[in-house]
Design a protein around this motif. Structure first.
Motif, PDB file in Angstrom:
ATOM      1  N   LYS A 145      -5.623  19.468  43.842  1.00  0.00           N
ATOM      2  CA  LYS A 145      -6.348  20.586  44.445  1.00  0.00           C
ATOM      3  C   LYS A 145      -6.527  20.289  45.927  1.00  0.00           C
ATOM      4  O   LYS A 145      -7.007  19.216  46.297  1.00  0.00           O
ATOM      5  CB  LYS A 145      -7.710  20.739  43.766  1.00  0.00           C
ATOM      6  N   LEU A 146      -6.143  21.236  46.765  1.00  0.00           N
ATOM      7  CA  LEU A 146      -6.306  21.074  48.198  1.00  0.00           C
ATOM      8  C   LEU A 146      -7.456  21.969  48.643  1.00  0.00           C
ATOM      9  O   LEU A 146      -7.372  23.202  48.586  1.00  0.00           O
ATOM     10  CB  LEU A 146      -5.008  21.461  48.919  1.00  0.00           C
ATOM     11  N   GLY A 147      -8.550  21.327  49.037  1.00  0.00           N
ATOM     12  CA  GLY A 147      -9.738  22.095  49.389  1.00  0.00           C
ATOM     13  C   GLY A 147     -10.434  22.625  48.149  1.00  0.00           C
ATOM     14  O   GLY A 147     -10.095  22.268  47.025  1.00  0.00           O
ATOM     15  N   THR A 191      -9.403  26.013  53.978  1.00  0.00           N
ATOM     16  CA  THR A 191      -8.851  25.289  52.825  1.00  0.00           C
ATOM     17  C   THR A 191      -8.346  23.912  53.217  1.00  0.00           C
ATOM     18  O   THR A 191      -8.513  22.946  52.465  1.00  0.00           O
ATOM     19  CB  THR A 191      -7.724  26.114  52.181  1.00  0.00           C
ATOM     20  N   ALA A 192      -7.723  23.805  54.406  1.00  0.00           N
ATOM     21  CA  ALA A 192      -7.147  22.511  54.795  1.00  0.00           C
ATOM     22  C   ALA A 192      -7.188  22.319  56.306  1.00  0.00           C
ATOM     23  O   ALA A 192      -7.058  23.273  57.069  1.00  0.00           O
ATOM     24  CB  ALA A 192      -5.705  22.413  54.305  1.00  0.00           C
ATOM     25  N   ARG A 213     -14.774  16.382  54.293  1.00  0.00           N
ATOM     26  CA  ARG A 213     -15.286  16.032  52.955  1.00  0.00           C
ATOM     27  C   ARG A 213     -16.657  16.662  52.713  1.00  0.00           C
ATOM     28  O   ARG A 213     -16.944  17.110  51.609  1.00  0.00           O
ATOM     29  CB  ARG A 213     -15.311  14.513  52.809  1.00  0.00           C
ATOM     30  N   GLY A 254      -9.675  20.358  52.268  1.00  0.00           N
ATOM     31  CA  GLY A 254      -8.586  19.422  52.019  1.00  0.00           C
ATOM     32  C   GLY A 254      -8.005  18.881  53.324  1.00  0.00           C
ATOM     33  O   GLY A 254      -8.163  19.478  54.395  1.00  0.00           O
ATOM     34  N   ASP A 273      -8.116  14.065  47.924  1.00  0.00           N
ATOM     35  CA  ASP A 273      -8.204  15.254  48.776  1.00  0.00           C
ATOM     36  C   ASP A 273      -7.256  15.170  49.978  1.00  0.00           C
ATOM     37  O   ASP A 273      -7.291  16.012  50.875  1.00  0.00           O
ATOM     38  CB  ASP A 273      -9.642  15.447  49.280  1.00  0.00           C
ATOM     39  N   CYS A 333      -3.300  14.986  51.281  1.00  0.00           N
ATOM     40  CA  CYS A 333      -1.898  15.207  50.941  1.00  0.00           C
ATOM     41  C   CYS A 333      -1.024  14.926  52.162  1.00  0.00           C
ATOM     42  O   CYS A 333      -1.049  15.683  53.131  1.00  0.00           O
ATOM     43  CB  CYS A 333      -1.686  16.651  50.467  1.00  0.00           C
TER      44      CYS A 333
END
Length: 339
Positions: free
Chosen positions: A8-10, A172-173, A194, A199, A273, A275
């Motif tokens: 899961k990203l974000g 989201t990222a 965080r 993410g 979290d 990537c």
């Protein structure tokens, strides 16, 4: 082949492969564009291998056009597609833009080039320090509501910019440079992400190839390779920086992996979290990068790597003069905006 899991990203619902594929070098920045047919084959191999999070930008030459061709014929449904806007050239020099009319025009152009109806994750590539982030985010929020993009990201934003943006619409990222030789984000930006449930997408996790190839990389740079102009790759700094590579290589040999896999594994070990999106133009290198997912590091090994990668381990800035102003940028207050 290692199984590439989804993460899961974000906190907004986006799921991506635990490792992504940075597509920039296929079309720009690292020498001339690579043969289109070979790059499409590489993208398809990446997807079939489980690396389905593809990263591009409208600033990467014809990269969006390349991805548009690669994703025809049923491939689009298998990927999480990220693109970016905001880097242009003014009087021959790079400039960041974030005005609403520009944001919309850039998105619609990217959709056409990619030949898709919706971009999964759309980042502001660099922050326009003349436009309050709330103004840029307002237009991005409209694009989400219209179904042209699903999730919003920022790249190279300061903690205060991230907070202000997130208050307009959930981010989201955050894309940022993070590797054994770029660790300044750990102080404020990573904790901010965080705290807000955002993410983290780590670009250049292999130090633009240095952590996989070492100093000899410099000898292979093409004339058009922009790394030739980066401070860290200059001879006077490379002489110092090669010490880090040699020590990383020693640990990798003991672990039975490549230095690149070790460096990439270190990024993976920063948390679920995070990537990383290493780029490559070769299938063999892609397979090697995927292999990093199976490299397990003990707390002792992490500590040893971090002592090697301390603040004074690297000489030279990560960007040259002019581009350094883009790092972790702030924007003016909303009250100052007169459009």
């Amino acid at each position: 082949m290692v199984q590439v899991k989804k993460v899961k990203l974000g906190s907004q619902g986006l799921e991506v492969s635990a490792q992504g594929l940075g597509c920039m070098g296929m079309s720009s920045h690292y020498g001339p564009p690579k043969p289109e047919e070979d790059m499409i084959q590489l993208i398809h191999h990446s997807i079939n291998s489980g690396v389905t999070f593809l990263d591009t930008s409208d600033a990467y030459g014809d990269n969006e056009l390349l991805l548009g061709k690669a994703l025809k014929g049923g491939w689009r449904e298998k990927v999480q597609l990220a693109s970016k806007f905001g880097i242009t050239r003014v009087d021959g020099k790079p400039a960041a833009r974030g005005r609403p009319d520009y944001v919309r025009a850039a998105c619609e152009t990217s959709l056409k080039r990619l030949e898709v109806e919706c971009i999964d994750l759309y980042y502001q590539h660099r922050i326009d320090t003349r436009v309050p982030i709330e103004i840029t985010m307002g237009e991005l929020k409209k694009l989400v509501e219209e179904g042209k993009i699903k999730y919003i990201g920022l790249s190279e934003a300061s903690p205060s910019t991230i907070r202000r943006a997130h208050a307009v619409h959930p981010i989201t990222a955050i894309q940022l440079e993070w590797s054994l030789w770029t660790r300044d984000v750990e102080e404020e930006i990573v904790p901010t992400c965080r705290e807000l449930g955002i993410g983290i997408v780590a670009y250049s996790p292999l130090g633009r190839g240095f952590l996989s190839s070492g100093p000899k990389l410099v000898e292979k740079f093409a004339n058009e390779d922009f790394r030739k102009h980066l401070p860290r790759f200059q001879p006077e700094n490379m002489e110092h920086n090669k010490n880090m590579f040699e020590r990383v290589n020693e640990i990798a040999e003991k672990k039975g992996c490549t230095p690149g896999q070790l460096a990439l594994a270190w990024v993976h070990h920063q948390g679920s979290d995070v990537c990383p999106i290493p780029g490559t133009t070769k299938i063999a290198n892609l397979n090697q990068n995927i292999g990093a997912l199976s490299v397990k590091l003990t707390p002792e090994e992490m500590a040893e790597l971090e002592s090697i990668a301390s603040a004074d381990a690297v000489k030279g800035d990560r960007y040259g003069e002019g581009l350094t102003t883009w790092k972790n940028s702030d924007t003016p207050p909303l009250s100052s905006w007169t459009s």
